[in-house]
Design a protein around this motif. Structure first.
Motif, PDB file in Angstrom:
ATOM      1  N   SER A   1      -0.082   2.418  -4.507  1.00  0.00           N
ATOM      2  CA  SER A   1       1.166   1.663  -4.594  1.00  0.00           C
ATOM      3  C   SER A   1       2.253   2.290  -3.730  1.00  0.00           C
ATOM      4  CB  SER A   1       1.633   1.570  -6.049  1.00  0.00           C
ATOM      5  OG  SER A   1       1.919   2.845  -6.587  1.00  0.00           O
ATOM      6  N   GLY A   2       2.317   3.626  -3.715  1.00  0.00           N
ATOM      7  CA  GLY A   2       3.287   4.309  -2.860  1.00  0.00           C
ATOM      8  C   GLY A   2       3.043   4.037  -1.395  1.00  0.00           C
ATOM      9  N   ILE A   3       1.770   4.079  -0.995  1.00  0.00           N
ATOM     10  CA  ILE A   3       1.403   3.829   0.405  1.00  0.00           C
ATOM     11  C   ILE A   3       1.765   2.403   0.811  1.00  0.00           C
ATOM     12  CG2 ILE A   3      -0.548   3.576   1.996  1.00  0.00           C
ATOM     13  CD1 ILE A   3      -1.929   5.852   0.387  1.00  0.00           C
ATOM     14  N   LEU A   4       1.355   1.429   0.005  1.00  0.00           N
ATOM     15  CA  LEU A   4       1.549   0.018   0.360  1.00  0.00           C
ATOM     16  C   LEU A   4       3.023  -0.386   0.367  1.00  0.00           C
ATOM     17  CD1 LEU A   4      -1.397  -1.695  -1.562  1.00  0.00           C
ATOM     18  CD2 LEU A   4      -1.272  -1.080   0.865  1.00  0.00           C
ATOM     19  N   MET A   5       3.781   0.042  -0.634  1.00  0.00           N
ATOM     20  CA  MET A   5       5.185  -0.355  -0.710  1.00  0.00           C
ATOM     21  C   MET A   5       6.022   0.318   0.383  1.00  0.00           C
ATOM     22  SD  MET A   5       5.279  -2.622  -3.066  1.00  0.00           S
ATOM     23  CE  MET A   5       3.632  -3.058  -2.496  1.00  0.00           C
ATOM     24  N   ALA A   6       5.711   1.569   0.705  1.00  0.00           N
ATOM     25  CA  ALA A   6       6.424   2.249   1.789  1.00  0.00           C
ATOM     26  C   ALA A   6       6.068   1.630   3.135  1.00  0.00           C
ATOM     27  CB  ALA A   6       6.099   3.743   1.792  1.00  0.00           C
ATOM     28  N   ALA A   7       4.823   1.195   3.277  1.00  0.00           N
ATOM     29  CA  ALA A   7       4.413   0.534   4.521  1.00  0.00           C
ATOM     30  C   ALA A   7       5.103  -0.815   4.663  1.00  0.00           C
ATOM     31  CB  ALA A   7       2.899   0.351   4.538  1.00  0.00           C
ATOM     32  N   ALA A   8       5.182  -1.554   3.558  1.00  0.00           N
ATOM     33  CA  ALA A   8       5.803  -2.883   3.594  1.00  0.00           C
ATOM     34  C   ALA A   8       7.274  -2.805   3.977  1.00  0.00           C
ATOM     35  CB  ALA A   8       5.651  -3.565   2.238  1.00  0.00           C
ATOM     36  N   THR A   9       7.958  -1.771   3.485  1.00  0.00           N
ATOM     37  CA  THR A   9       9.397  -1.655   3.744  1.00  0.00           C
ATOM     38  C   THR A   9       9.726  -0.673   4.864  1.00  0.00           C
ATOM     39  OG1 THR A   9       9.548   0.045   2.005  1.00  0.00           O
ATOM     40  CG2 THR A   9       9.971  -2.227   1.351  1.00  0.00           C
ATOM     41  N   ALA A  10       8.700   0.036   5.370  1.00  0.00           N
ATOM     42  CA  ALA A  10       8.889   1.064   6.409  1.00  0.00           C
ATOM     43  C   ALA A  10       9.950   2.064   5.974  1.00  0.00           C
ATOM     44  CB  ALA A  10       9.252   0.445   7.749  1.00  0.00           C
ATOM     45  N   SER A  11       9.905   2.438   4.708  1.00  0.00           N
ATOM     46  CA  SER A  11      10.900   3.351   4.149  1.00  0.00           C
ATOM     47  C   SER A  11      10.290   4.123   2.994  1.00  0.00           C
ATOM     48  CB  SER A  11      12.126   2.572   3.664  1.00  0.00           C
ATOM     49  OG  SER A  11      12.968   3.381   2.869  1.00  0.00           O
ATOM     50  N   THR A  12      10.398   5.443   3.058  1.00  0.00           N
ATOM     51  CA  THR A  12       9.876   6.272   1.966  1.00  0.00           C
ATOM     52  C   THR A  12      10.629   6.022   0.670  1.00  0.00           C
ATOM     53  OG1 THR A  12       9.541   7.965   3.667  1.00  0.00           O
ATOM     54  CG2 THR A  12       9.172   8.623   1.409  1.00  0.00           C
ATOM     55  N   SER A  13      11.952   6.021   0.754  1.00  0.00           N
ATOM     56  CA  SER A  13      12.767   5.865  -0.449  1.00  0.00           C
ATOM     57  C   SER A  13      12.605   4.477  -1.066  1.00  0.00           C
ATOM     58  CB  SER A  13      14.242   6.138  -0.142  1.00  0.00           C
ATOM     59  OG  SER A  13      14.697   5.347   0.926  1.00  0.00           O
ATOM     60  N   THR A  14      12.661   3.437  -0.229  1.00  0.00           N
ATOM     61  CA  THR A  14      12.485   2.076  -0.738  1.00  0.00           C
ATOM     62  C   THR A  14      11.086   1.900  -1.313  1.00  0.00           C
ATOM     63  OG1 THR A  14      13.989   1.278   0.976  1.00  0.00           O
ATOM     64  CG2 THR A  14      12.711  -0.379  -0.181  1.00  0.00           C
ATOM     65  N   GLY A  15      10.090   2.446  -0.632  1.00  0.00           N
ATOM     66  CA  GLY A  15       8.718   2.365  -1.113  1.00  0.00           C
ATOM     67  C   GLY A  15       8.551   3.030  -2.470  1.00  0.00           C
ATOM     68  N   SER A  16       9.186   4.197  -2.648  1.00  0.00           N
ATOM     69  CA  SER A  16       9.100   4.906  -3.927  1.00  0.00           C
ATOM     70  C   SER A  16       9.721   4.090  -5.053  1.00  0.00           C
ATOM     71  CB  SER A  16       9.809   6.270  -3.829  1.00  0.00           C
ATOM     72  OG  SER A  16       9.119   7.136  -2.976  1.00  0.00           O
ATOM     73  N   ILE A  17      10.873   3.483  -4.767  1.00  0.00           N
ATOM     74  CA  ILE A  17      11.561   2.687  -5.789  1.00  0.00           C
ATOM     75  C   ILE A  17      10.731   1.465  -6.192  1.00  0.00           C
ATOM     76  CG2 ILE A  17      13.519   1.128  -6.168  1.00  0.00           C
ATOM     77  CD1 ILE A  17      15.266   3.068  -4.726  1.00  0.00           C
ATOM     78  N   VAL A  18      10.254   0.735  -5.190  1.00  0.00           N
ATOM     79  CA  VAL A  18       9.496  -0.488  -5.472  1.00  0.00           C
ATOM     80  C   VAL A  18       8.185  -0.164  -6.182  1.00  0.00           C
ATOM     81  CG1 VAL A  18       8.366  -2.498  -4.457  1.00  0.00           C
ATOM     82  CG2 VAL A  18      10.549  -1.718  -3.526  1.00  0.00           C
ATOM     83  N   ALA A  19       7.498   0.878  -5.712  1.00  0.00           N
ATOM     84  CA  ALA A  19       6.219   1.253  -6.325  1.00  0.00           C
ATOM     85  C   ALA A  19       6.415   1.708  -7.767  1.00  0.00           C
ATOM     86  CB  ALA A  19       5.557   2.358  -5.512  1.00  0.00           C
ATOM     87  N   THR A  20       7.445   2.512  -7.994  1.00  0.00           N
ATOM     88  CA  THR A  20       7.706   3.010  -9.345  1.00  0.00           C
ATOM     89  C   THR A  20       8.101   1.876 -10.284  1.00  0.00           C
ATOM     90  OG1 THR A  20       8.444   5.134  -8.456  1.00  0.00           O
ATOM     91  CG2 THR A  20       9.080   4.618 -10.711  1.00  0.00           C
ATOM     92  N   GLY A  21       9.007   1.007  -9.828  1.00  0.00           N
ATOM     93  CA  GLY A  21       9.472  -0.095 -10.660  1.00  0.00           C
ATOM     94  C   GLY A  21       8.402  -1.129 -10.932  1.00  0.00           C
ATOM     95  N   THR A  22       7.502  -1.309  -9.980  1.00  0.00           N
ATOM     96  CA  THR A  22       6.477  -2.345 -10.103  1.00  0.00           C
ATOM     97  C   THR A  22       5.256  -1.875 -10.877  1.00  0.00           C
ATOM     98  OG1 THR A  22       7.159  -3.234  -7.964  1.00  0.00           O
ATOM     99  CG2 THR A  22       5.030  -3.954  -8.814  1.00  0.00           C
ATOM    100  N   PHE A  23       4.770  -0.680 -10.549  1.00  0.00           N
ATOM    101  CA  PHE A  23       3.489  -0.232 -11.096  1.00  0.00           C
ATOM    102  C   PHE A  23       3.609   0.907 -12.099  1.00  0.00           C
ATOM    103  CE2 PHE A  23       2.710  -1.949  -6.821  1.00  0.00           C
ATOM    104  CZ  PHE A  23       1.774  -2.924  -7.121  1.00  0.00           C
ATOM    105  N   GLY A  24       4.841   1.344 -12.370  1.00  0.00           N
ATOM    106  CA  GLY A  24       5.040   2.489 -13.263  1.00  0.00           C
ATOM    107  C   GLY A  24       4.358   2.346 -14.607  1.00  0.00           C
ATOM    108  N   LYS A  25       4.617   1.247 -15.304  1.00  0.00           N
ATOM    109  CA  LYS A  25       4.045   1.044 -16.641  1.00  0.00           C
ATOM    110  C   LYS A  25       2.521   0.956 -16.589  1.00  0.00           C
ATOM    111  CE  LYS A  25       8.098  -1.239 -18.636  1.00  0.00           C
ATOM    112  NZ  LYS A  25       8.641  -2.494 -19.224  1.00  0.00           N
ATOM    113  N   ALA A  26       2.007   0.260 -15.568  1.00  0.00           N
ATOM    114  CA  ALA A  26       0.551   0.118 -15.446  1.00  0.00           C
ATOM    115  C   ALA A  26      -0.107   1.470 -15.186  1.00  0.00           C
ATOM    116  CB  ALA A  26       0.224  -0.848 -14.306  1.00  0.00           C
ATOM    117  N   ILE A  27       0.539   2.303 -14.368  1.00  0.00           N
ATOM    118  CA  ILE A  27      -0.008   3.629 -14.060  1.00  0.00           C
ATOM    119  C   ILE A  27      -0.051   4.493 -15.317  1.00  0.00           C
ATOM    120  CG2 ILE A  27       0.419   5.782 -12.786  1.00  0.00           C
ATOM    121  CD1 ILE A  27       1.674   3.993 -10.566  1.00  0.00           C
TER     122      ILE A  27
END
Length: 427
Positions: free
Chosen positions: A332-358
């Motif tokens: 999730s970290g890899i895909l979201m950071a790639a989609a937004t081309a941003s480490t920080s944005t990728g971390s936020i989106v990945a955490t908010g989206t997949f946090g509970k599932a993880i």
């Protein structure tokens, strides 16, 4: 409780990426993507507003800490402390180990809270003349700076680490310490790969070496290191207390919101620049403004994705492929950071989206935070992000040559993420 269809979330994310590629302001791109994604996913107009506000509210903790980090960053950059640190490391290691020196300097500067693009801009004028003398190429020194920056970024109080820590309610210092071994592996891989490509690509021309205009005055290396050392010590107090069962330290929960500004102010005093306090802190806050706005935009799109059933779909797909659930965090970290081309944005989106599932898969919060954070540096350097272009400009590299460097950057980022997965997902 309404659920946005996962297709709408994907549409919203794609629209945001397309708009960013079209050079539309990233913040507006993320908001437009969030609105369209929510509506396409079946939310009403009023529900869309609620989702976006909820998403932006979820990142406010990270935003506050990023603003606080601006004090430390402003002090390090504006005083010339970061430049002095880089210069000293390159001088001490010498020309024979110039690539290691450049990577190490970039790692340290990023690790103490400077963004990677700013690190590259600081280190490049120091690295270029030395690289020219020893006959190595732009590609190798830029990879050394980027790889060192990626290694430093996962152990830094930067927005990506703050977002990962906040998303899983883990102390920032624990996430930073948890990524230390992956960061060291990343530094080693950076040096090896940069050495292997040291003769590939364009050589540095005399006209591309600009005279370094130093603003460090008479700052010594020791004084330049005061602020970073204070920050590291204060951040480490609680984890040290937990490790050695020291009750007073365990109960001493000083948030990064306090620590980073305190470290910056102590650094100002140590450098004898107390009269520059307003100037440095204002400059630091100004540097954080763009990042804060992007974090809010990321919160909006993360709100839409988190309200959708996308995480359930992804989890099902992972199970159907026979892949272990622990890999959801780095993926999730890899895909979201790639989609937004941003480490920080990728971390936020990945955490908010997949946090509970993880967490539902039995992954510990610290492990999840470290794996998402390290995953976010694997392919965050894509051309639709600002870092790609800022780093190319720092060494006067054309776009074609810059794109050739991308696979090597991914090797470095991949080594960091893989090490984290082995430690926190497999062992």
């Amino acid at each position: 409780m309404y659920i946005i269809h996962w297709g709408g979330a994907i549409v919203g994310l794609l629209i945001a990426v397309i708009f960013i590629l079209k050079k539309i302001n990233p913040v507006y791109s993320l908001f437009i993507g969030a609105i369209v994604g929510a509506l396409v996913g079946g939310a009403s107009l009023s529900q869309t507003v609620d989702v976006i506000i909820s998403g932006t509210n979820s990142v406010m903790g990270a935003v506050v800490r990023v603003v606080a980090a601006g004090v430390l960053a402003g002090v390090l950059i504006e005083s010339g402390a970061a430049e002095k640190i880089a210069e000293t490391i390159v001088e001490k290691l010498g020309e024979k180990k110039v690539l290691l020196a450049i990577a190490l300097a970039s790692m340290i500067i990023t690790a103490v809270g400077v963004f990677i693009p700013v690190t590259v801009i600081i280190v490049a004028p120091i690295a270029l003349p030395v690289a020219k003398r020893v006959g190595i190429t732009k590609s190798s020194i830029l990879l050394a700076m980027i790889g060192g920056g990626k290694a430093g970024n996962v152990i830094s109080p930067n927005p990506n680490t703050i977002a990962a820590a906040k998303g899983f309610n883990v102390e920032l210092a624990r996430v930073m310490i948890g990524a230390f071994i992956p960061a060291i592996i990343g530094l080693i891989i950076t040096y090896i790969v940069a050495t292997l490509i040291s003769k590939r690509g364009e050589l540095i021309k005399d006209t591309e070496i600009s005279k370094v205009i130093s603003n460090k005055g008479n700052i010594s290396f020791i004084k330049a290191m005061v602020a970073p050392v204070v920050a590291i010590i204060l951040l480490a107090l609680n984890p040290i207390g937990s490790i050695f069962h020291i009750k007073i330290l365990t109960e001493l929960k000083i948030d990064a919101m306090y620590i980073l500004p305190i470290a910056g102010l102590v650094g100002i005093i140590a450098m004898g620049k107390i009269n520059k306090t307003i100037e440095y802190t204002t400059a630091g806050l100004n540097r954080m403004t763009g990042t804060v706005m992007i974090l809010i935009g990321a919160g909006a799109i993360a709100g839409v994705i988190s309200k959708s059933n996308l995480s359930s779909v992804v989890v099902s797909a992972i199970h159907s492929c026979g892949i272990s659930g622990v890999f959801l965090a780095p993926i999730s970290g890899i895909l979201m950071a790639a989609a937004t081309a941003s480490t920080s944005t990728g971390s936020i989106v990945a955490t908010g989206t997949f946090g509970k599932a993880i967490l539902a898969m039995g992954v510990a919060p610290l492990s999840a935070a470290v794996m998402i954070n390290t995953g976010a540096v694997v392919i965050d350097h894509l051309p639709h992000g600002n870092f790609f272009h800022a780093s190319a400009d720092a060494v006067k590299m054309n776009i074609k040559e810059r794109m050739k460097l991308m696979p090597y950057e991914s090797i470095v980022g991949g080594s960091i993420a893989l090490t984290a997965v082995i430690i926190y997902g497999l062992l």
